[in-house]
Enzyme design. Sequence first.
Site, PDB file in Angstrom:
ATOM      1  N   VAL A  16      41.792  37.438  28.681  1.00 29.32           N
ATOM      2  CA  VAL A  16      40.646  36.963  29.491  1.00 29.32           C
ATOM      3  C   VAL A  16      39.889  38.117  30.154  1.00 29.32           C
ATOM      4  CG1 VAL A  16      41.403  34.617  30.009  1.00 29.32           C
ATOM      5  CG2 VAL A  16      42.109  36.471  31.506  1.00 29.32           C
ATOM      6  N   LYS A  18      41.789  40.719  32.135  1.00 30.08           N
ATOM      7  CA  LYS A  18      42.519  41.219  33.319  1.00 30.08           C
ATOM      8  C   LYS A  18      42.465  42.746  33.385  1.00 30.08           C
ATOM      9  CE  LYS A  18      46.525  39.452  32.223  1.00 30.08           C
ATOM     10  NZ  LYS A  18      46.203  38.704  30.997  1.00 30.08           N
ATOM     11  N   THR A  19      42.780  43.387  32.267  1.00 29.83           N
ATOM     12  CA  THR A  19      42.825  44.864  32.268  1.00 29.83           C
ATOM     13  C   THR A  19      41.437  45.433  32.488  1.00 29.83           C
ATOM     14  OG1 THR A  19      44.592  44.745  30.637  1.00 29.83           O
ATOM     15  CG2 THR A  19      43.589  46.896  30.964  1.00 29.83           C
ATOM     16  N   LYS A  40      51.056  48.159  36.088  1.00 32.16           N
ATOM     17  CA  LYS A  40      51.219  47.137  35.044  1.00 32.16           C
ATOM     18  C   LYS A  40      52.742  47.025  34.921  1.00 32.16           C
ATOM     19  CE  LYS A  40      50.251  44.645  31.311  1.00 32.16           C
ATOM     20  NZ  LYS A  40      49.321  43.547  31.149  1.00 32.16           N
ATOM     21  N   ASP A  56      47.110  49.086  28.180  1.00 33.04           N
ATOM     22  CA  ASP A  56      46.623  48.602  29.483  1.00 33.04           C
ATOM     23  C   ASP A  56      46.871  49.665  30.554  1.00 33.04           C
ATOM     24  OD1 ASP A  56      46.046  46.264  28.198  1.00 33.04           O
ATOM     25  OD2 ASP A  56      47.273  44.970  29.474  1.00 33.04           O
ATOM     26  N   GLU A 117      48.339  44.526  37.671  1.00 38.02           N
ATOM     27  CA  GLU A 117      47.936  43.596  36.603  1.00 38.02           C
ATOM     28  C   GLU A 117      49.149  42.852  36.071  1.00 38.02           C
ATOM     29  OE1 GLU A 117      46.195  45.122  32.906  1.00 38.02           O
ATOM     30  OE2 GLU A 117      46.418  43.103  32.076  1.00 38.02           O
ATOM     31  N   PRO A 207      29.173  39.246  32.899  1.00 38.72           N
ATOM     32  CA  PRO A 207      28.614  38.832  31.609  1.00 38.72           C
ATOM     33  C   PRO A 207      29.430  39.336  30.422  1.00 38.72           C
ATOM     34  CG  PRO A 207      27.345  40.643  32.527  1.00 38.72           C
ATOM     35  CD  PRO A 207      28.380  40.285  33.553  1.00 38.72           C
ATOM     36  N   PHE A 208      29.243  38.675  29.314  1.00 36.14           N
ATOM     37  CA  PHE A 208      29.821  39.187  28.076  1.00 36.14           C
ATOM     38  C   PHE A 208      29.008  40.422  27.693  1.00 36.14           C
ATOM     39  CE2 PHE A 208      30.158  39.703  23.539  1.00 36.14           C
ATOM     40  CZ  PHE A 208      31.531  39.665  23.377  1.00 36.14           C
TER      41      PHE A 208
END
Length: 236
Positions: A16, A18-19, A40, A56, A117, A207-208
Site C-alpha cells: 500500500v 508503507k515504505t 523495520k 525496505d 514500519e 497521488p499516484f
Amino acid sequence: MFAVKSYFVTGTDTGVGKTAITAALAASLRKRGIDVGVMKPIASGTPNKTGFKSSDAVLLHEAAKVNDTEDMINPVFLPVPTSPYDATKILNLEIDMKTISERFQHLLKAHQMLLVEGIGGVMTPIARNFFVADMIKAMGLETIIVTRSTLGTLNHTMMTFRMCKEYGIAVKGMIINYFDEKGGLAEKNAPSTLYEITGLPILGIIPFVKDYQKLDTLTSIVEKSIDLNLFISERS
Ligand SMILES: Nc1ncnc2c1ncn2[C@@H]1O[C@H](COP(=O)(O)OP(=O)(O)O)[C@@H](O)[C@H]1O
Ligand SMILES: [Mg+2]
C-alpha cells in the site's frame, strides 16, 4: 526546540506504500531539522546481494540519513517471500521478539523521533498467536494507517481500524495513497467516506505518481500533501 512523537506505520495490506511514505516522511522531517530514526523490525523476501538485506530497510536508511547499523534498523530478516510466521515454519526458527524490543528501545533513545514500519497489515502473523498488532501494542506507539483509495479500501480500512480499537492501539490518522484524481466513483468518494465512518483524521492524500522511482520525487509530493506540522509542535 521541537516536540515530536514516534510512530508505527502500518497499512491495510502489503504494497500500500508503507515504505515509500515512511521514507518520504523521514526525509521531509530530516529536512526540517528533526533527528528521525527508522526501523523495520521484521522484513521478509529475497535478500539484496549487497548492503542491507531488506530493500525496505535500505530505503528507510537512505531517507533518514542515519548511521545506525543493519542489526539495529532491521534486526530480523527472513529470506523467504512469506509472512513472518510462515517464514518461521519454513526456516524452522522463532522470531526473537526480545532482541527486537531491545533494538527498538535503543533507537527510541538514540533519536528525537522514530518511525517504525510494520510488515503487511495489523493481523499479519509473526507467530501462531502473535500478530503485528501485538508488536505495536508492545512498543506502545501510536500508529499511522496507510491505505489505498481504490475499490476495496473501505473494507480493508474498517477492518484495520476495528482491530486497532480492539487492541487499544491509538491511531493518529490515515494516509491515503495512490489517489488518482481521474479515478472512478469509488476512488473519488473514498477519502470522505473513510473519514465519515472511522472519524480518523486524514493526514494526507498522496497521488499516484506515474514515474515514481526516486525517493526525492515522493518526498517532494509528500511535503506538498502532508502538513508536517501535524508531527511537529514548537515547544513553548
Ligand atoms: N504514490 C505512489 N505512486 C506510485 N507508486 C508508489 C506510490 N507509493 C508507493 N509506490 C510504489 O508501490 C510499491 C509498493 O510500495 P511500498 O512502499 O513498498 O509498499 P509497502 O511498504 O506497504 O509494502 C513500490 O514499488 C513503491 O515504489
Ligand atoms: Mg514495505
